[in-house]
Design an enzyme around this catalytic site. Structure first.
Site, mmCIF file in Angstrom:
data_model
loop_
_atom_site.group_PDB
_atom_site.id
_atom_site.type_symbol
_atom_site.label_atom_id
_atom_site.label_comp_id
_atom_site.label_asym_id
_atom_site.label_seq_id
_atom_site.Cartn_x
_atom_site.Cartn_y
_atom_site.Cartn_z
ATOM 1 N N GLU A 74 22.147 73.152 -28.810
ATOM 2 C CA GLU A 74 21.857 71.958 -29.605
ATOM 3 C C GLU A 74 22.340 70.689 -28.891
ATOM 4 O OE1 GLU A 74 22.884 70.342 -34.127
ATOM 5 O OE2 GLU A 74 24.269 71.676 -33.100
ATOM 6 N N LYS A 168 16.205 70.776 -38.441
ATOM 7 C CA LYS A 168 17.478 71.161 -39.041
ATOM 8 C C LYS A 168 17.573 70.710 -40.498
ATOM 9 C CE LYS A 168 22.454 70.910 -37.950
ATOM 10 N NZ LYS A 168 23.432 70.281 -37.017
ATOM 11 N N CYS A 200 23.129 75.399 -35.811
ATOM 12 C CA CYS A 200 24.524 75.065 -36.045
ATOM 13 C C CYS A 200 24.965 75.181 -37.505
ATOM 14 C CB CYS A 200 24.789 73.668 -35.493
ATOM 15 S SG CYS A 200 26.523 73.408 -35.017
#
Length: 527
Positions: A74, A168, A200
């Site tokens: 990321e 995301k 994440c």
């Protein structure tokens, strides 16, 4: 001339595929995850060029030659001012490599061409831009620029086509947008594996990560991350193994590499078999490809699966990596007096609740010299939100043994930069956990020597149905272990998710005080 070139390229691609590509009948596929240190150039254009060249250099390495899929982490490529449009694979399969109208940024075109050149699947994370006018059903006000800015995963197939795009859902401290409704990212490959992918902070929530396991039955996952490790329960590889083991899925994690601010951790994990390869890095970080043959779940049975012994890692010490601290003062906890005998049995409940845990510890007698220092341990129980003031948080039920460098609770969740002589011969934790619509019970552990979890095969884990819609969990350390930092039954309950949608100038979705903060301007990580 164009037809001739196309034919030559097609033949070259077929030859490359016939040599290196896995096929559906194979029992394994070949994967690589990249631990990547972002560039520190002064300008965003300079950083992008350096990062892009680093990506291309890794893809060209001999170690990558026979890989079916490569994953980058990321937020290690471009930034908001170097954002790019990304084709929507649900409407049309597009290879940015073929873009002659300059719709897409040059770096996206080069990576598409690299996926095609090397005939492998490629997963990257980037900053994406989108015209607000292209999403007319979104009632939220648009930014003054007329753009949505997303933290986005992009997947290229062997032809360089974009076959999956995921934006995301759970942002953390990022000046980016969220979609009106959560998106899901998954794709099918020519070697017979379906991958889900998420980013994440998403790992702590039900949608989309856990939902792809529970509702859609996906068994192979890609995790792009800029993780900021936190003691004692949420360091990077520790979380990777726990999530992969609890869900019994393959897990391919690529991490950003800047240990001085706590960002490191990459690996490939085979569910209940644990780590195949993993790393926690030190110092300045690295740009390195980690590869593995990954067993396919569709072609193996539980009897056929064998425990995998991970490659050894070097010892990490406190100055090598920055580690944040969990809010352990919220736990109900008691000290373990290691000087009084060599074993302890104790039950402990959280506050005035019915959530209780049983602990059974056995340790070797301390051989203390004058003025010697050693870890002190606490038994801890927690039942509640991780952070009540956060916009997004998760609900925990945790039965834990954790280390401290002093007797005060504020001394817990910290680490010595040297070895101590506390050796546990056994740690067994049992607890009764309620079943829920969405939850995950994980074996969570950490050792000080390498900031790695206890290896699969060195612990026992069992879940047995109990009365009244409950489940009894037993977690036992079955190997003599020194310098233990944490050993816990970590229960994540997703029904308490709070999703905050945001949009517009400077829109942020603020999460718990732990992970995936792109604090780039302060940490020289801005790309």
């Amino acid at each position: 001339m164009l037809i001739k070139s196309t034919v030559i390229f097609g033949l070259a691609l077929l030859i490359r595929l016939s040599i290196q590509a896995s096929v559906p009948s194979d029992s394994h596929y070949n994967a690589g995850v990249v631990e990547f240190r972002s560039a520190s150039a002064l300008t965003s254009a300079g950083r992008l060029n350096d990062n892009l060249q680093g990506y291309l250099d890794i893809l060209a390495q001999q170690e990558a030659e026979n890989l079916d899929i490569v994953i980058f982490p990321e937020s290690t490529l471009n930034s908001n001012d170097q954002s790019t449009f990304v084709p929507d694979p649900t409407k049309l399969l597009v290879a940015p490599c073929d873009d002659v109208e300059n719709v897409y940024h040059d770096f996206l075109k080069q990576l598409s061409c690299a996926a095609r050149k090397y005939a492998r699947y490629l997963v990257i994370n980037l900053t994406e831009k989108e015209l607000c006018s292209s999403v007319p059903d979104d009632p939220r006000p648009c930014a003054s620029s007329g753009l949505n800015i997303y933290n986005t995963n992009v997947v290229f197939d062997r032809l360089g086509q974009v076959i999956s795009r995921y934006r995301k859902v759970h942002l953390y401290g990022e000046n980016k947008n969220s979609t009106l409704l959560p998106e899901y990212g998954w794709f099918d490959t020519d070697f017979g594996v379906r991958f889900g992918h998420f980013i994440c902070f998403d790992i702590l929530f039900y949608t989309p990560a856990q939902e792809m396991v529970d509702k859609y039955g996906i068994k192979d996952f890609i995790f792009n991350t800029m993780w900021f490790s936190q003691l004692p329960f949420l360091t990077a590889v520790q979380v990777h193994q726990a999530w992969s083991y609890a869900n019994d899925v393959n897990f391919l994690a690529a991490g950003s590499s800047n240990p001085s601010v706590g960002s490191t951790g990459s690996g490939i994990y085979n569910g209940r078999n644990g780590i195949i390869v993993a790393t926690m890095n030190t110092g300045l970080g690295e740009r390195k490809l980690y590869t593995a043959k990954v067993p396919k779940y569709e072609t193996q049975t539980r009897r056929q699966r064998r425990s995998i012994v991970p490659k050894p890692t070097i010892r990490l010490s406190k100055p090598d990596i920055f580690l944040k601290r969990d809010y352990l003062q919220s736990y109900e906890s008691v000290l373990v007096d290691l000087k009084q005998g060599t074993q302890l049995q104790k039950d402990l409940c959280f506050a005035n609740t019915s959530f209780c845990c049983s602990f059974d510890l056995k340790w070797q007698p301390l051989a203390l010299q004058e003025n010697s220092v050693h870890y002190i341990y606490r038994l801890g129980v927690y039942d509640g939100l991780r952070n009540e003031v956060a916009a997004e948080t998760n609900f925990l039920k945790n039965c834990a043994v954790f280390s401290c460098i002093g007797e005060d609770i504020m001394d817990c969740g910290k680490i010595f930069d040297f070895d101590t002589d506390v050796v546990f011969e056994n740690v067994t934790i049992t607890g009764t956990f309620p079943k829920a619509n969405g939850y995950l019970l994980m074996p969570n552990s950490l050792k000080a020597a390498d900031v790695m979890p206890v290896s699969v095969g060195q612990f026992e884990w069992s879940e047995v149905a109990a009365k009244s819609n409950q489940i009894q969990v037993r977690y036992s350390l079955n190997t003599t272990t020194s310098n233990l930092l944490a050993f816990s039954i970590y229960g994540n309950y997703y029904d308490n998710d709070v999703h905050v949608e945001s949009k517009g100038d400077g829109a942020m979705s603020i999460g718990i005080s732990v992970l995936c903060v792109v604090v780039a301007a302060l940490l020289n990580l801005v790309l």
